[in-house]
Scaffold this motif. Structure first.
Motif, short mmCIF file in Angstrom:
data_model
loop_
_atom_site.label_atom_id
_atom_site.label_comp_id
_atom_site.label_asym_id
_atom_site.label_seq_id
_atom_site.Cartn_x
_atom_site.Cartn_y
_atom_site.Cartn_z
N LYS A 102 -63.83 19.44 65.02
CA LYS A 102 -63.53 18.07 64.57
C LYS A 102 -62.04 17.71 64.75
O LYS A 102 -61.70 16.54 64.77
CB LYS A 102 -64.00 17.83 63.14
CG LYS A 102 -63.32 18.61 62.05
CD LYS A 102 -63.94 18.16 60.74
CE LYS A 102 -63.19 18.55 59.49
NZ LYS A 102 -62.43 19.78 59.46
N ASN A 103 -61.19 18.69 64.96
CA ASN A 103 -59.77 18.39 65.15
C ASN A 103 -59.34 18.30 66.60
O ASN A 103 -58.36 17.64 66.93
CB ASN A 103 -58.91 19.46 64.47
CG ASN A 103 -59.19 19.52 63.00
OD1 ASN A 103 -59.37 18.48 62.37
ND2 ASN A 103 -59.27 20.72 62.46
N LYS A 104 -60.02 19.02 67.45
CA LYS A 104 -59.64 18.94 68.87
C LYS A 104 -60.84 19.11 69.80
O LYS A 104 -61.78 19.84 69.49
CB LYS A 104 -58.53 19.93 69.21
CG LYS A 104 -58.84 21.39 69.04
CD LYS A 104 -57.62 22.20 69.54
CE LYS A 104 -57.88 23.68 69.54
NZ LYS A 104 -56.75 24.43 70.09
N LYS A 105 -60.76 18.39 70.91
CA LYS A 105 -61.87 18.40 71.86
C LYS A 105 -61.34 18.49 73.28
O LYS A 105 -60.23 18.03 73.55
CB LYS A 105 -62.67 17.10 71.75
CG LYS A 105 -63.29 16.87 70.39
CD LYS A 105 -64.39 15.85 70.47
CE LYS A 105 -64.95 15.47 69.10
NZ LYS A 105 -65.35 16.55 68.24
N PHE A 106 -62.15 19.06 74.17
CA PHE A 106 -61.79 19.00 75.59
C PHE A 106 -62.86 18.20 76.33
O PHE A 106 -64.02 18.18 75.94
CB PHE A 106 -61.59 20.39 76.20
CG PHE A 106 -62.85 21.22 76.30
CD1 PHE A 106 -63.26 22.00 75.24
CD2 PHE A 106 -63.61 21.21 77.47
CE1 PHE A 106 -64.43 22.76 75.33
CE2 PHE A 106 -64.76 21.96 77.57
CZ PHE A 106 -65.18 22.74 76.50
#
Ligand code: PGA
Length: 244
Positions: A32-36
């Motif tokens: 939920k904090n980082k995505k690629f």
């Protein structure tokens, strides 16, 4: 929310794309904090999106047509990109501005269609070297962000990528305080002109494992758009690890 976007450009065939995407998705996960997000060529997307082992991966297209449907040989529309399963589309990359003469008028049409298709846009802006040397970076970006967003555009579905043209594929980047100053300028512009607070901004242009930590440390930077270093799984994974 932090984002790391891989722009594979026109570098990989289906086999290589599948192998790279699989390697990356085995090692790193979206949370939920980082995505690629992976941006393969259109010809590989159809195969990659269908792979069960990649169903957690977010995919996007590197471009879409300025037309919606009809007799436009060789074009693929925003709706079609959505139909393929893409969640994102990259628009306004400097290579397309240069090679395909994409100006604000064309980009406005594309933004309208992408908005209607309800997919998210990663919109690139950035100055040429001459503008950088003449201290005209902000003026260039101000123009690139003027008269380009259609009325009723959903700014919640927009991410800006600041990519100085002279830094792309050159192993050169602006100084950290310069990136910070431009991103601050862009955030303020959105807030004043469009009443959008805290528009997400990615930095792009020679991001690699040596500089990503410093770039992600900048207050106004929410991630990166990576070209060359996204073609090697180990480098892309290391860059993702520095994103926080
Ligand atoms: P680069 O490309 O990371 O190879 O400089 C970035 C881009 O063109 O998006």
């Amino acid at each position: 929310m932090k984002l790391l976007v891989a722009n594979w450009k026109m570098n990989l065939g289906i086999k290589e794309s599948l192998s790279l995407a699989s390697h990356i998705s085995r090692k790193i996960k979206n949370n939920k904090n980082k995505k690629f997000i992976l941006l393969p060529t259109l010809h590989t997307l159809a195969t990659l999106i269908k792979q069960k082992s990649l169903n957690e991966v977010l995919f996007g297209a590197q471009d879409c047509s300025q037309f919606d449907i009809g007799a436009y040989t060789g074009e693929v529309s925003a709706d079609m990109i959505k139909e393929m399963g893409c969640k994102y589309v990259l628009l306004g990359h400097s290579e397309r501005r240069k090679n395909n003469h994409e100006n604000n008028k064309v980009l406005r049409k594309k933004l309208t269609l992408v908005n209607n298709a309800s997919i998210k846009t990663i919109f690139c802006v950035g100055e040429e070297l001459i503008a950088y040397n003449n201290k005209n970076s902000k003026e260039t970006i101000r123009k690139q962000l003027s008269n380009v967003f259609p009325e009723e555009f959903d700014f919640k579905k927009l991410v800006i990528a600041y990519e100085p043209v002279w830094a792309i594929g050159k192993n050169k980047t602006p100084k950290m305080h310069e990136i910070e100053s431009i991103s601050n300028f862009i955030k303020k512009l959105f807030s004043k002109k469009y009443a959008v607070s805290n528009i997400p901004i990615l930095y792009g242009g020679s991001v690699n494992t040596n500089n990503s930590k410093d770039i992600f440390f900048l207050k106004n930077i929410d991630g990166a758009l990576v070209g060359g270093a996204s073609l090697k799984a180990s480098e892309f994974i290391k860059i993702y690890d520095t994103l926080n």
